[in-house]
Design a protein around this motif. Structure first.
Motif, PDB file in Angstrom:
ATOM      1  N   LEU A 217       0.831  -1.205   0.000  1.00  0.00           N
ATOM      2  CA  LEU A 217       0.000   0.000   0.000  1.00  0.00           C
ATOM      3  C   LEU A 217       0.864   1.252   0.000  1.00  0.00           C
ATOM      4  CD1 LEU A 217      -2.952   1.103   0.258  1.00  0.00           C
ATOM      5  CD2 LEU A 217      -2.576   1.135   2.734  1.00  0.00           C
ATOM      6  N   PRO A 248      -7.822  -1.790 -10.547  1.00  0.00           N
ATOM      7  CA  PRO A 248      -8.362  -2.141  -9.219  1.00  0.00           C
ATOM      8  C   PRO A 248      -7.393  -1.924  -8.066  1.00  0.00           C
ATOM      9  CG  PRO A 248      -9.029  -3.778 -10.837  1.00  0.00           C
ATOM     10  CD  PRO A 248      -8.096  -2.848 -11.546  1.00  0.00           C
ATOM     11  N   ALA A 249      -6.123  -2.332  -8.228  1.00  0.00           N
ATOM     12  CA  ALA A 249      -5.163  -2.211  -7.121  1.00  0.00           C
ATOM     13  C   ALA A 249      -4.917  -0.753  -6.757  1.00  0.00           C
ATOM     14  CB  ALA A 249      -3.848  -2.890  -7.498  1.00  0.00           C
ATOM     15  N   TYR A 250      -4.834   0.111  -7.756  1.00  0.00           N
ATOM     16  CA  TYR A 250      -4.516   1.515  -7.487  1.00  0.00           C
ATOM     17  C   TYR A 250      -5.763   2.304  -7.093  1.00  0.00           C
ATOM     18  CZ  TYR A 250       0.147   0.494  -9.004  1.00  0.00           C
ATOM     19  OH  TYR A 250       1.412  -0.058  -9.071  1.00  0.00           O
ATOM     20  N   ASN A 252      -8.097   1.007  -5.299  1.00  0.00           N
ATOM     21  CA  ASN A 252      -8.218   0.624  -3.903  1.00  0.00           C
ATOM     22  C   ASN A 252      -7.235   1.407  -3.032  1.00  0.00           C
ATOM     23  OD1 ASN A 252      -9.098  -1.188  -1.677  1.00  0.00           O
ATOM     24  ND2 ASN A 252      -6.984  -1.873  -1.779  1.00  0.00           N
ATOM     25  N   THR A 253      -6.025   1.662  -3.558  1.00  0.00           N
ATOM     26  CA  THR A 253      -5.042   2.463  -2.825  1.00  0.00           C
ATOM     27  C   THR A 253      -5.541   3.886  -2.630  1.00  0.00           C
ATOM     28  OG1 THR A 253      -3.232   1.129  -3.731  1.00  0.00           O
ATOM     29  CG2 THR A 253      -2.665   3.287  -2.841  1.00  0.00           C
ATOM     30  N   GLN A 255      -8.671   4.928  -2.509  1.00  0.00           N
ATOM     31  CA  GLN A 255      -9.773   4.935  -1.561  1.00  0.00           C
ATOM     32  C   GLN A 255      -9.299   4.672  -0.134  1.00  0.00           C
ATOM     33  OE1 GLN A 255     -12.107   2.140  -4.278  1.00  0.00           O
ATOM     34  NE2 GLN A 255     -13.759   3.377  -3.441  1.00  0.00           N
ATOM     35  N   THR A 256      -8.218   3.894   0.003  1.00  0.00           N
ATOM     36  CA  THR A 256      -7.750   3.512   1.333  1.00  0.00           C
ATOM     37  C   THR A 256      -6.796   4.536   1.932  1.00  0.00           C
ATOM     38  OG1 THR A 256      -7.918   1.181   0.702  1.00  0.00           O
ATOM     39  CG2 THR A 256      -6.621   1.687   2.669  1.00  0.00           C
ATOM     40  N   VAL A 296     -17.228   6.355  -7.490  1.00  0.00           N
ATOM     41  CA  VAL A 296     -16.200   6.466  -6.454  1.00  0.00           C
ATOM     42  C   VAL A 296     -16.356   7.777  -5.690  1.00  0.00           C
ATOM     43  CG1 VAL A 296     -13.719   6.528  -6.013  1.00  0.00           C
ATOM     44  CG2 VAL A 296     -14.621   5.045  -7.804  1.00  0.00           C
ATOM     45  N   GLU A 300     -16.776   7.962  -1.681  1.00  0.00           N
ATOM     46  CA  GLU A 300     -15.725   8.555  -0.852  1.00  0.00           C
ATOM     47  C   GLU A 300     -16.022   9.974  -0.403  1.00  0.00           C
ATOM     48  OE1 GLU A 300     -13.274   6.676   0.165  1.00  0.00           O
ATOM     49  OE2 GLU A 300     -14.140   5.051  -1.023  1.00  0.00           O
TER      50      GLU A 300
END
Length: 466
Positions: A217, A248-250, A252-253, A255-256, A296, A300
């Protein structure tokens, strides 16, 4: 810097982004703050000085100190630091040059192969070069970077990465070369390095999924922030940003760990609506970027919101054109002051107005030109010209007519024939049916018998050691 931010600084992200950057990458952002006058120049200069003290750019640090303290001489520690830096530079250069003299030999360059282990063995056998000696390239490249010789740093880090088998140092060299190419303004090379670093991070995460989610992350968070320099300077950068940030991976980064990156994702989606002449065809992800980003933004909103995200929310979720008009006016001011976005302000406004017009025309048959002009934040004359050009250049031209007497645009959409609706809805029916049939057949087929296990020859100790 000030905590009670006036409206002009309310949406400035400089202090949020800098912790995710190398200190050298932070210098352009602070210089931009001096130009915009968002914060007192004394505070920004002090921040620049604190960053410069941690580098080997001694002369730059001294000049900042003298600006902050015009009546005082620079401390003697700077002279000592300069002398020590010169000595270190000479020593490291000699160590690195010994390696370069070997690998730049045409015969050696021709003998090297893709296999790094084989290359190291060849260099050790013929020139007594060890991995520790090759690491001198990394050490000297890193030192070059600390005093601002970014082109030299990029060269040494590249040579090191070609030869080294140390995974951790190779990743570090990737970061260093990306920063060096970015600060040198070599955007095509920086984009290649950015893609290589992204692949290295993703492949490392796939190869070692149990090493911990937090380091992955963190690496992706840094990559998102560093990539802004490349994506907002490369000609195709905005489309490439969407390809990366919506993966998807980025996503998610974002948003997290970094929801403020939504500002740049929203901006890129709005600007990418109209591709530049000669640009490559847009992928499906880019074409449908707005639709995904709106979802999104809605999700968010509780942790990040600014005029750009609110503009999409009011336009596509609330359908509140008055609120969208206000948000667009505020977004214009935000874009004008943002380090990464300010050069694209006109392009952003043009595309944002198109989105407003498109949404407005979709739900109205008769449109008052004066009313639409006001919603676009344009003067009457500019608004009329803009609407005429919009009708002429888009698909609206076939369905829209301008009534100059009543000053309205009348949109007549012919009803779609029923048979055409049936064709559209059943277009992919045959393909989907065949796909379902094939999937059922695969499940019904008996599983193949397992192949007999063959005894393998013993592995030699030499291969095992490799």
């Amino acid at each position: 810097m000030a905590t009670d931010a006036p409206p002009a600084t309310q949406y400035d992200l400089t202090q949020t982004i800098i912790p995710y950057l190398d200190r050298h990458l932070a210098f352009p952002l602070l210089a931009h703050l001096v130009e915009t006058g968002l914060f007192p120049a004394e505070q920004v200069r002090e921040a620049q000085y604190q960053l410069a003290k941690g580098t080997n750019m001694v002369d730059y640090a001294v000049s900042l100190y003298e600006q902050i303290n015009p009546d005082q001489e620079a401390p003697s520690e700077f002279a000592e630091k300069r002398s020590k830096a010169l000595e270190t530079n000479e020593r490291l250069q000699q160590e690195a040059q010994a390696v370069l003299d070997v690998i730049e030999n045409p015969d050696v360059a021709q003998a090297l192969r893709q296999d790094k282990v084989q290359n190291l063995q060849y260099l050790n056998d013929h020139f007594n070069l060890t991995l520790d000696q090759i690491t001198a390239l990394y050490t000297f490249g890193q030192f070059q970077y600390t005093y601002g010789n970014y082109s030299g740093a990029a060269d040494y880090l590249y040579h090191f990465r070609v030869l080294s088998t140390d995974a951790d140092l190779n990743i570090s060299a990737h970061w260093g070369k990306l920063a060096s190419d970015t600060l040198s303004g070599k955007w095509d090379v920086a984009l290649e390095e950015l893609n290589a670093l992204r692949e290295a991070i993703d492949s490392r995460a796939a190869a070692s999924p149990h090493d911990g989610a937090l380091p992955q992350l963190q690496s992706r968070s840094w990559l998102l922030h560093w990539s802004l320099f490349v994506y907002f300077n490369h000609p195709q950068g905005r489309m490439l940003l969407l390809e990366t940030f919506l993966a998807p991976a980025y996503l998610n980064t974002i948003q997290t760990a970094a929801p403020w990156i939504l500002r740049y994702t929203v901006f890129a989606a709005i600007v990418a609506r109209k591709p530049a002449p000669g640009a490559a065809p847009q992928s499906s992800r880019v074409r449908h970027a707005l639709r995904e980003i709106v979802k999104v933004v809605q999700t968010e909103e509780y942790q990040y919101s600014d005029p750009l995200t609110r503009f999409l929310k009011e336009l596509y979720l609330e359908f509140d054109f008055e609120a969208a008009q206000v948000a667009l006016r505020e977004a214009e001011a935000v874009v004008e002051l943002d380090f990464f976005l300010n050069e694209f302000k006109d392009e952003f406004l043009e595309n944002a107005r198109y989105l407003v017009s498109e949404a407005y025309c979709r739900i109205h048959q008769k449109i008052d030109i004066a009313d639409l002009t006001a919603r676009l934040n344009l003067s009457r004359d500019d608004g009329e010209k803009w609407i005429v050009n919009l009708i002429r250049e888009t698909r609206m031209g076939a369905d829209a007519k301008i009534d100059l007497e009543k000053n309205v645009v009348i949109i007549s959409r012919p009803p779609q024939p029923i048979y055409q609706s049936v064709i559209e809805k059943t277009r992919g029916l045959a393909f989907r049916t065949s796909a379902i049939g094939a999937a059922i057949a695969r499940q019904a087929a008996p599983a193949p018998a397992p192949a007999p296990v063959q005894e393998q020859p013993p592995v030699s100790k030499e291969i095992e050691a490799q």
